[in-house]
Design an enzyme around this catalytic site. Structure first.
Site, PDB file in Angstrom:
ATOM      1  N   GLU A 102      -0.692  -2.328   5.299  1.00 12.67           N
ATOM      2  CA  GLU A 102       0.340  -2.238   6.341  1.00 12.67           C
ATOM      3  C   GLU A 102       0.257  -0.901   7.034  1.00 12.67           C
ATOM      4  O   GLU A 102       0.426  -0.803   8.247  1.00 12.67           O
ATOM      5  CB  GLU A 102       1.733  -2.436   5.729  1.00 12.67           C
ATOM      6  CG  GLU A 102       2.846  -2.593   6.761  1.00 12.67           C
ATOM      7  CD  GLU A 102       3.274  -1.291   7.418  1.00 12.67           C
ATOM      8  OE1 GLU A 102       3.571  -1.299   8.633  1.00 12.67           O
ATOM      9  OE2 GLU A 102       3.296  -0.245   6.735  1.00 12.67           O
ATOM     10  N   ASP A 157       0.789  -1.239   0.000  1.00 11.90           N
ATOM     11  CA  ASP A 157       0.000   0.000   0.000  1.00 11.90           C
ATOM     12  C   ASP A 157       0.824   1.295   0.000  1.00 11.90           C
ATOM     13  O   ASP A 157       1.959   1.332   0.457  1.00 11.90           O
ATOM     14  CB  ASP A 157      -0.975   0.027   1.192  1.00 11.90           C
ATOM     15  CG  ASP A 157      -0.334  -0.346   2.532  1.00 11.90           C
ATOM     16  OD1 ASP A 157       0.736  -0.964   2.532  1.00 11.90           O
ATOM     17  OD2 ASP A 157      -0.916   0.000   3.574  1.00 11.90           O
TER      18      ASP A 157
HETATM   19 ZN   LIG Z   1       4.957   3.558   6.366  1.00 12.59          ZN
HETATM   20 ZN   LIG Z   2       6.483   0.944   5.372  1.00 14.73          ZN
END
Ligand SMILES: [Zn+2]
Ligand SMILES: [Zn+2]
Length: 447
Positions: free
Chosen positions: A174, A108
């Site tokens: 994440e 991401d």
């Molecule tokens: Zn980051």
């Molecule tokens: Zn990262």
């Protein structure tokens, strides 16, 4: 037929024994792949997708892994939110008996307006909860993906050098700390071969490209978000004696919370309590009913993490009582699902560090300090550190810029900065060699 067999036997006799045949060094294979890896990197850089929305990114990663012969499963992950799809993917390559090694990348980008001026800078825009924003791979997950695909490529090209099961894990979300937990919740270690080791890398905005950094033990902190609603009794700003002012109380609370770090935690243990948001009131002369605080708390040891949370609750309650707030109006303290600290298994980290030194040279491998940033990679070890995991840093700063900043005492753009522009070519050459060498070392059957 008979004659042919004799000929082939004779040919076998002149061939060098298996294993002694000259093997192309990884450096040479990376160079052959570099142009295509750079193109992949630039594609990801100019097409970032926000957390939870990594659809095209995941499709491209899955497609490339399938072309390399991996068995790919998409949409792995369960966010426990109705209608929300996970773009997590798992790719398996079986290559005989031996350990099961997992390599993880995240997928991401971030809601950041890119200001690098790079020719392939992102022009993507997206709607976020806070309004419209540019989208950028400001944390370098684009570099992680190019490295990851390069590693998969090199390991398929060197299949005669290793034996075992290779699992490539593409993790979404994440940046919001949700992807790893969602994938584990969806049976990551039961639907797919359970790992003996899990490794990952993260680019570093403080190490020069061409180097890597490792740290045994705690490497990144745990992160928890805490929301506090301080409740009082509002009224006219000119008649404070008729009110219970939540702003004064919340201001006292902000200061008192700093005593957790300075007076309650062993000074040898790392901890951070940051109040990042304080909102209350509407107008000069109105005392509001409540004030809202948002905190992030960081630590390494689980017991320190629990201590900070219980101290926040105790101090909030105690100060409210001192201010004369009735118990039913005591502050509410809500702790969201946090990310545990990242603990690099010492034996695994040492082994990877040795493999990296052999591959890159001792000068390119440095020991790094732990940081208070957090990574949900920490989930993959499972409760009680059942599975050895390690994450190493990949230098990404253009070396000349790094040297200049060091000499002049300047601060370089950090990860998440709109100006973070990695030196992709050198970082990719280093990262792909490093990760491939680490996996090759772990996959040698006789280790
Ligand atoms: Zn980051
Ligand atoms: Zn990262």
């Amino acid at each position: 037929m008979k004659l042919l067999r004799v000929v082939s036997l004779a040919m076998l006799l002149v061939l060098p024994p298996v294993g002694l045949a000259a093997q192309a060094p990884l450096e040479k294979i990376v160079d052959e792949e570099l142009a295509s890896l750079l193109a992949t990197y630039q594609y990801f850089h100019s097409h970032p997708e926000l957390s939870y929305e990594e659809k095209e990114t995941a499709a491209r990663v899955a497609d490339e892994l399938r072309q390399l012969g991996f068995e790919v499963t998409e949409n792995v992950g369960n966010y426990n939110v109705a209608g929300r799809t996970s773009y997590g993917l798992v790719a398996v390559l079986r290559n005989g008996a031996g350990p099961t090694v997992w390599v993880r990348t995240d997928l991401d980008g971030l809601p950041v307006d890119e200001k690098t001026g790079l020719p392939y800078a992102s022009r993507v825009r997206a709607k976020t909860a806070a309004g419209e924003s540019g989208v950028m791979h400001a944390c370098g997950h684009d570099l992680h993906m190019a490295n990851f695909l390069g590693t998969a490529k090199l390991l398929t090209r060197t299949k005669d050098r290793w034996s075992g099961t290779l699992v490539m894990l593409g993790q979404p979300a994440e940046e919001v700390g949700a992807g790893a937990a969602a994938m584990l919740r969806d049976g990551l270690y039961t639907r797919f071969p359970r790992p003996d080791f899990v490794i990952a890398l993260h680019d570093s905005a403080s190490l020069p490209a061409g180097t890597v950094g490792l740290r045994e033990g705690y490497a990144l902190a745990s992160a928890d978000s805490v929301d506090i609603i301080v409740r009082g009794a509002g009224g006219h700003g000119a008649y404070p004696h008729t009110t219970k002012d939540p702003i004064v109380l919340a201001a006292q609370l902000v200061l008192a919370l700093q005593t957790i770090r300075s007076r309650e935690i062993n000074p040898q243990d790392a901890a951070v309590v940051t109040v990042g948001s304080f909102h209350a009131g509407t107008k000069h002369n109105i005392i509001p009913d409540e004030a809202r605080l948002q905190l992030t708390i960081r630590s390494y040891k689980p017991e320190v993490r629990l201590k900070i949370i219980s101290s926040i609750e105790r101090i909030a309650r105690g100060l409210a009582e001192a201010a004369g707030i009735p118990p039913e109006r005591a502050p509410t303290v809500t702790v969201s699902d946090g990310t545990p600290s990242t603990y690099n298994d010492p034996a695994l980290t040492r082994r990877v560090a040795d493999a990296l030194r052999r591959q890159l040279g001792a000068d390119a491998v440095v020991e790094t300090e732990p940081v208070m940033g957090a990574e949900d990679f920490s989930h993959y070890t499972l409760e009680g550190r059942q599975i050895p995991t390690t994450m190493f840093w990949l230098g990404a700063v253009p070396p000349a810029r790094w040297k200049e900043a060091k000499e002049k005492g300047e601060t370089l753009p950090s990860l998440h900065s709109a100006e973070f522009a990695p030196e992709a070519e050198t970082a990719l050459r280093t990262g792909v060699r490093a990760m491939t060498a680490a996996v090759l070392d772990l996959m040698q059957a006789q280790k």
